[in-house]
Design a protein around this motif. Structure first.
Motif, PDB file in Angstrom:
ATOM      1  N   GLU A  72       0.634  -1.067  -0.193  1.00 51.15           N
ATOM      2  CA  GLU A  72       0.202  -0.040  -0.191  1.00 51.15           C
ATOM      3  C   GLU A  72       0.752   1.350   0.028  1.00 51.15           C
ATOM      4  N   VAL A  73       0.630   1.987  -1.015  1.00 55.63           N
ATOM      5  CA  VAL A  73       0.780   3.506  -0.986  1.00 55.63           C
ATOM      6  C   VAL A  73       0.116   4.732  -0.797  1.00 55.63           C
ATOM      7  N   CYS A  74       0.346   4.923   0.871  1.00 60.85           N
ATOM      8  CA  CYS A  74      -0.863   6.773   0.806  1.00 60.85           C
ATOM      9  C   CYS A  74      -0.090   7.488   1.286  1.00 60.85           C
ATOM     10  N   GLY A  75       0.234   8.448   0.236  1.00 64.52           N
ATOM     11  CA  GLY A  75       0.498  10.047   0.714  1.00 64.52           C
ATOM     12  C   GLY A  75       2.219   9.547   0.388  1.00 64.52           C
ATOM     13  N   LYS A  76       3.149   9.565   1.018  1.00 65.73           N
ATOM     14  CA  LYS A  76       4.457   9.409   1.495  1.00 65.73           C
ATOM     15  C   LYS A  76       4.280   8.206   2.306  1.00 65.73           C
ATOM     16  N   ASN A  77       3.556   7.411   2.785  1.00 70.45           N
ATOM     17  CA  ASN A  77       3.892   6.237   3.410  1.00 70.45           C
ATOM     18  C   ASN A  77       3.596   5.197   2.724  1.00 70.45           C
ATOM     19  N   ILE A  78       4.658   3.880   2.824  1.00 74.36           N
ATOM     20  CA  ILE A  78       4.627   2.480   1.945  1.00 74.36           C
ATOM     21  C   ILE A  78       4.727   1.845   3.381  1.00 74.36           C
ATOM     22  N   SER A  79       3.806   0.652   2.921  1.00 74.45           N
ATOM     23  CA  SER A  79       3.184  -0.440   3.302  1.00 74.45           C
ATOM     24  C   SER A  79       3.870  -1.833   2.815  1.00 74.45           C
ATOM     25  N   PHE A  80       4.350  -2.581   2.855  1.00 69.42           N
ATOM     26  CA  PHE A  80       4.582  -3.727   1.783  1.00 69.42           C
ATOM     27  C   PHE A  80       5.314  -4.920   3.061  1.00 69.42           C
ATOM     28  N   PHE A  81       3.703  -6.199   2.822  1.00 70.41           N
ATOM     29  CA  PHE A  81       3.642  -7.290   3.411  1.00 70.41           C
ATOM     30  C   PHE A  81       3.822  -8.367   2.522  1.00 70.41           C
ATOM     31  N   ASP A  82       5.278  -9.271   2.443  1.00 69.25           N
ATOM     32  CA  ASP A  82       4.957 -10.769   2.268  1.00 69.25           C
ATOM     33  C   ASP A  82       5.075 -11.558   3.167  1.00 69.25           C
ATOM     34  N   ALA A  83       3.604 -11.893   2.887  1.00 63.61           N
ATOM     35  CA  ALA A  83       3.603 -13.396   3.782  1.00 63.61           C
ATOM     36  C   ALA A  83       3.883 -14.780   4.206  1.00 63.61           C
ATOM     37  N   LYS A  84       4.316 -15.052   2.995  1.00 64.80           N
ATOM     38  CA  LYS A  84       4.879 -16.124   2.604  1.00 64.80           C
ATOM     39  C   LYS A  84       6.305 -16.130   3.266  1.00 64.80           C
ATOM     40  N   ASN A  85       7.714 -14.567   3.002  1.00 65.32           N
ATOM     41  CA  ASN A  85       8.911 -14.564   3.704  1.00 65.32           C
ATOM     42  C   ASN A  85       8.784 -14.004   5.136  1.00 65.32           C
ATOM     43  N   ARG A  86       7.741 -13.577   5.663  1.00 60.06           N
ATOM     44  CA  ARG A  86       7.690 -13.002   6.184  1.00 60.06           C
ATOM     45  C   ARG A  86       8.237 -11.962   6.500  1.00 60.06           C
ATOM     46  N   ILE A  87       8.320 -10.887   5.448  1.00 56.04           N
ATOM     47  CA  ILE A  87       8.611  -9.969   5.372  1.00 56.04           C
ATOM     48  C   ILE A  87       8.348  -8.539   5.738  1.00 56.04           C
ATOM     49  N   LYS A  88       8.562  -7.003   5.883  1.00 55.70           N
ATOM     50  CA  LYS A  88       7.751  -5.842   6.442  1.00 55.70           C
ATOM     51  C   LYS A  88       8.332  -4.801   6.149  1.00 55.70           C
ATOM     52  N   ILE A  89       8.179  -4.055   5.230  1.00 56.97           N
ATOM     53  CA  ILE A  89       8.745  -2.504   5.421  1.00 56.97           C
ATOM     54  C   ILE A  89       7.852  -1.584   5.336  1.00 56.97           C
ATOM     55  N   ILE A  90       8.092  -0.961   6.672  1.00 61.08           N
ATOM     56  CA  ILE A  90       6.706   0.026   6.203  1.00 61.08           C
ATOM     57  C   ILE A  90       7.737   1.358   6.778  1.00 61.08           C
ATOM     58  N   ILE A  91       7.559   2.159   5.457  1.00 60.89           N
ATOM     59  CA  ILE A  91       8.624   3.742   5.335  1.00 60.89           C
ATOM     60  C   ILE A  91       7.024   4.416   5.476  1.00 60.89           C
ATOM     61  N   LYS A  92       7.623   5.549   6.620  1.00 59.76           N
ATOM     62  CA  LYS A  92       6.716   6.471   6.747  1.00 59.76           C
ATOM     63  C   LYS A  92       7.642   8.078   6.816  1.00 59.76           C
ATOM     64  N   GLU A  93       6.752   8.997   6.149  1.00 56.45           N
ATOM     65  CA  GLU A  93       7.395   9.884   6.260  1.00 56.45           C
ATOM     66  C   GLU A  93       7.846  11.097   7.316  1.00 56.45           C
ATOM     67  N   LEU A  94       8.459  11.831   7.828  1.00 60.26           N
ATOM     68  CA  LEU A  94       8.101  12.264   8.976  1.00 60.26           C
ATOM     69  C   LEU A  94       8.555  13.882   8.373  1.00 60.26           C
ATOM     70  N   GLN A  95       7.439  14.651   9.685  1.00 62.45           N
ATOM     71  CA  GLN A  95       6.894  15.800   8.929  1.00 62.45           C
ATOM     72  C   GLN A  95       7.851  17.310  10.310  1.00 62.45           C
TER      73      GLN A  95
END
Length: 125
Positions: A102-125
């Motif tokens: 999911e991309v919402c504005g400047k934020n990113i959420s990536f989940f790979d359930a099979k390989n248990r990978i999580k990437i969450i990036i939030k832009e700080l103001q």
């Protein structure tokens, strides 16, 4: 937050983009702990890999060359398969690869359930 088998971090960083390179720098207590550069290869803390080789280590699957760059640049994956736009960006549910992205504005959420990978990036103001 980046949780993968070879890398587990939850800190603050900077993402710099130029015409032909991405540079992700992660800091912990003011010390640069991860320096990741993406251009023709992907280099992490000075060790360089071909893109597919890096993806295999980082994502536990070969993926395509620009997979990680597309996540960092907030672009749809796999040529936009299953993209659903919403008010702030888009969502991709790619069940074939067990990926929710999911991309919402400047934020990113990536989940790979099979390989248990999580990437969450939030832009700080």
């Amino acid at each position: 937050t980046i949780l993968t088998p070879p890398l587990k971090i939850n800190d603050v960083g900077f993402l710099h983009k130029s015409a032909n390179q991405l540079n992700l720098q992660i800091y912990s207590s003011g010390v640069n702990t991860v320096n990741l550069k993406i251009n023709d290869k992907i280099c992490m803390n000075g060790a360089c890999f071909e893109k597919k080789e890096f993806n295999k280590k980082f994502f536990l699957e070969e993926r395509y060359d620009d997979f990680f760059a597309e996540i960092l640049e907030r672009k749809p994956l796999y040529d936009g398969i299953n993209v659903m736009t919403n008010s702030c960006g888009f969502i991709q549910d790619i069940s074939k690869y067990s990926i929710k992205y999911e991309v919402c504005g400047k934020n990113i959420s990536f989940f790979d359930a099979k390989n248990r990978i999580k990437i969450i990036i939030k832009e700080l103001q």
